[in-house]
Design an enzyme around this catalytic site. Structure first.
Site, PDB file in Angstrom:
ATOM      1  N   GLU A  95     -12.846  16.005  -5.737  1.00  0.00           N
ATOM      2  CA  GLU A  95     -12.537  15.811  -7.147  1.00  0.00           C
ATOM      3  C   GLU A  95     -13.524  14.866  -7.832  1.00  0.00           C
ATOM      4  O   GLU A  95     -14.000  13.911  -7.232  1.00  0.00           O
ATOM      5  CB  GLU A  95     -11.157  15.177  -7.277  1.00  0.00           C
ATOM      6  CG  GLU A  95     -10.096  16.008  -6.638  1.00  0.00           C
ATOM      7  CD  GLU A  95      -8.761  15.290  -6.623  1.00  0.00           C
ATOM      8  OE1 GLU A  95      -7.811  15.878  -6.142  1.00  0.00           O
ATOM      9  OE2 GLU A  95      -8.692  14.136  -7.088  1.00  0.00           O
ATOM     10  N   CYS A 108     -16.045   9.332 -12.216  1.00  0.00           N
ATOM     11  CA  CYS A 108     -15.459   8.861 -10.959  1.00  0.00           C
ATOM     12  C   CYS A 108     -15.745   9.932  -9.923  1.00  0.00           C
ATOM     13  O   CYS A 108     -15.261  11.064 -10.049  1.00  0.00           O
ATOM     14  CB  CYS A 108     -13.956   8.666 -11.192  1.00  0.00           C
ATOM     15  SG  CYS A 108     -13.077   8.186  -9.714  1.00  0.00           S
ATOM     16  N   CYS A 115      -9.985  11.240   3.488  1.00  0.00           N
ATOM     17  CA  CYS A 115     -10.337   9.857   3.836  1.00  0.00           C
ATOM     18  C   CYS A 115      -9.615   9.478   5.127  1.00  0.00           C
ATOM     19  O   CYS A 115      -8.466   9.860   5.339  1.00  0.00           O
ATOM     20  CB  CYS A 115      -9.937   8.899   2.717  1.00  0.00           C
ATOM     21  SG  CYS A 115     -10.442   7.191   3.047  1.00  0.00           S
ATOM     22  N   CYS A 119      -4.541   4.689   3.550  1.00  0.00           N
ATOM     23  CA  CYS A 119      -3.754   3.780   2.699  1.00  0.00           C
ATOM     24  C   CYS A 119      -2.514   4.545   2.221  1.00  0.00           C
ATOM     25  O   CYS A 119      -2.631   5.678   1.738  1.00  0.00           O
ATOM     26  CB  CYS A 119      -4.593   3.296   1.522  1.00  0.00           C
ATOM     27  SG  CYS A 119      -6.125   2.510   2.067  1.00  0.00           S
ATOM     28  N   CYS A 122      -2.045   6.197  -1.401  1.00  0.00           N
ATOM     29  CA  CYS A 122      -3.176   6.971  -1.921  1.00  0.00           C
ATOM     30  C   CYS A 122      -3.066   8.447  -1.526  1.00  0.00           C
ATOM     31  O   CYS A 122      -2.892   8.763  -0.335  1.00  0.00           O
ATOM     32  CB  CYS A 122      -4.475   6.368  -1.370  1.00  0.00           C
ATOM     33  SG  CYS A 122      -5.924   7.388  -1.702  1.00  0.00           S
ATOM     34  N   CYS A 339      -6.802   9.438  -7.583  1.00  0.00           N
ATOM     35  CA  CYS A 339      -7.554   9.814  -6.414  1.00  0.00           C
ATOM     36  C   CYS A 339      -6.829  10.844  -5.535  1.00  0.00           C
ATOM     37  O   CYS A 339      -5.754  10.584  -5.021  1.00  0.00           O
ATOM     38  CB  CYS A 339      -7.735   8.482  -5.690  1.00  0.00           C
ATOM     39  SG  CYS A 339      -8.483   8.447  -4.134  1.00  0.00           S
TER      40      CYS A 339
END
Ligand code: SAH
Ligand code: SF4
Length: 350
Positions: A95, A108, A115, A119, A122, A339
């Site tokens: 994205e 961004c 990832c 976290c 997220c 995100c």
């Protein structure tokens, strides 16, 4: 054979010179091709109008311009934020978000598909890690938006590496992409106009500090005690707060640059006065600034954003310690511009 053709965005300028040299072309042709790619954002060699026909044919036979393929896009209701989901050749999705402020046009961008840091709040962390992006995949996100903005005589003025992925976990490609985007004979964005955001990979931050670069760093802190940060950010177990703060001080000492700390305010979790005091104690006297961002809720996490009153109380407490902060409004919440959230919706059909 298309698979054997070289992806031209993978080449540095020096490598482009050698590549064209191998094709029997002089150096000035490299400069022309470079400008078509990084100043005019063309997507086909045939658009390089000042090149002779024979060279365009040679380029088409030996190389490919891997521009980004748009799978889906969304505009916020106020029209100022646009989010694009790009599909990569191996069916990964990433994205990129464009935010229009008064004069600024901030992008961004993503540095990884997924990832590995996990976290809990997220959306990207919740989907897991797929792979690192190549230099060309990082750069192509920017060129795609630059091309579109150019139609209305606008330019990308700022880039934040706050899309999907952990930039310092893909260190070499991230920094090579920054080199590409700041090249004065090409895209020519100021190194200070790009921000790298990191969850706090201690050895990589040290390495980055040693490189003494101009590109600013933001640290996603989100909690000021190990007990709280361990719950939100698994890598805190590996590099706890004291070690991270030592590294932050090392960075500031080495570079003389102000650090930014990111703090997503989660109601009843990290928005307490105790956390604000702990944060004040950690940052007191440090060359830094805190960005407070009310949490953008995600499917895999039950937490919600802090109320306006809690945000204000948190900020007031911080100011008692002489720590400056800004409350940021999450842009484009109505288009899942947090995100990893658009990929989530498109790929899993939510
Ligand atoms: N991996 C890097 C950069 C990508 S995340 C990092 O973690 O810094 C960019 C920023 O968005 C980080 O500060 C991250 O903590 C924050 N973020 C992620 N999910 C969020 C959410 N649901 N609400 C608010 N901020 C979030
Ligand atoms: Fe990765 Fe950053 Fe999301 Fe953490 S906040 S999971 S480091 S993208």
């Amino acid at each position: 054979m298309p698979s054997q053709r070289l992806n031209i965005f993978e080449l540095t300028f020096e490598e482009l010179i050698s590549f064209l040299n191998e094709l029997g072309e002089p150096k000035f042709r490299a400069q022309q091709v470079w400008e078509w790619l990084y100043k005019k954002y063309v997507t086909e060699f045939a658009e390089m109008r000042n090149l002779p026909r024979h060279l365009i044919e040679k380029l088409e036979a030996n190389a490919v311009i891997h521009s980004a393929t748009i799978a889906s896009e969304q505009h916020s209701s106020d029209g100022r934020t646009k989010k694009v989901l790009f599909q990569l050749p191996d069916d990964q999705y990433i994205e990129t978000v464009l935010m229009r402020y008064d004069k600024r046009r901030t992008l961004c961008i993503s540095t990884q598909a997924g990832c590995a840091m996990g976290c809990v709040f997220c959306a990207t962390g919740q989907m897991g890690f797929f792979r690192n992006l190549t230099v060309s995949e990082i750069v192509a996100q920017v060129l795609c938006f630059a091309h579109e903005l150019a139609q209305t005589d606008e330019h990308v003025t700022n880039i934040v590496m706050m899309g999907m992925g952990e930039p310092l976990h893909n260190y070499n490609n991230t920094l090579a992409a920054i080199d590409r985007l700041t090249d004065e004979t090409g895209f020519n964005l100021g190194a200070r106009k790009i921000t790298i955001s990191t969850v706090g990979l201690v050895p990589a931050i040290r390495r980055y500090a040693d490189e003494q670069r101009q590109t600013p760093l933001a640290i996603s802190l989100h909690a000021a005690t190990d007990e709280e940060r361990d719950k939100l950010i698994p890598i805190n177990n590996r590099w706890p707060i004291a070690e991270l703060m030592d590294t932050c001080r090392y960075y500031i000492e080495k570079t003389g640059r102000r650090l930014t700390f990111e703090w997503a305010l989660i109601s009843g979790e990290n928005d307490t006065i105790e956390q604000a005091r702990a944060l004040g104690n950690l940052l007191h006297g440090m060359l830094c600034h805190v960005n407070l961002i009310p949490l953008n809720p995600t499917a895999g996490f039950s937490g919600g954003p802090s109320s306006k009153e809690r945000v204000e109380a948190f900020q007031a407490e911080l100011s008692h310690y002489g720590v400056s902060s800004t409350v940021r409004v999450r842009r484009g919440i109505d288009i899942q511009a947090g995100c990893g959230q658009l990929r989530d919706r498109v790929v899993s059909g939510q």
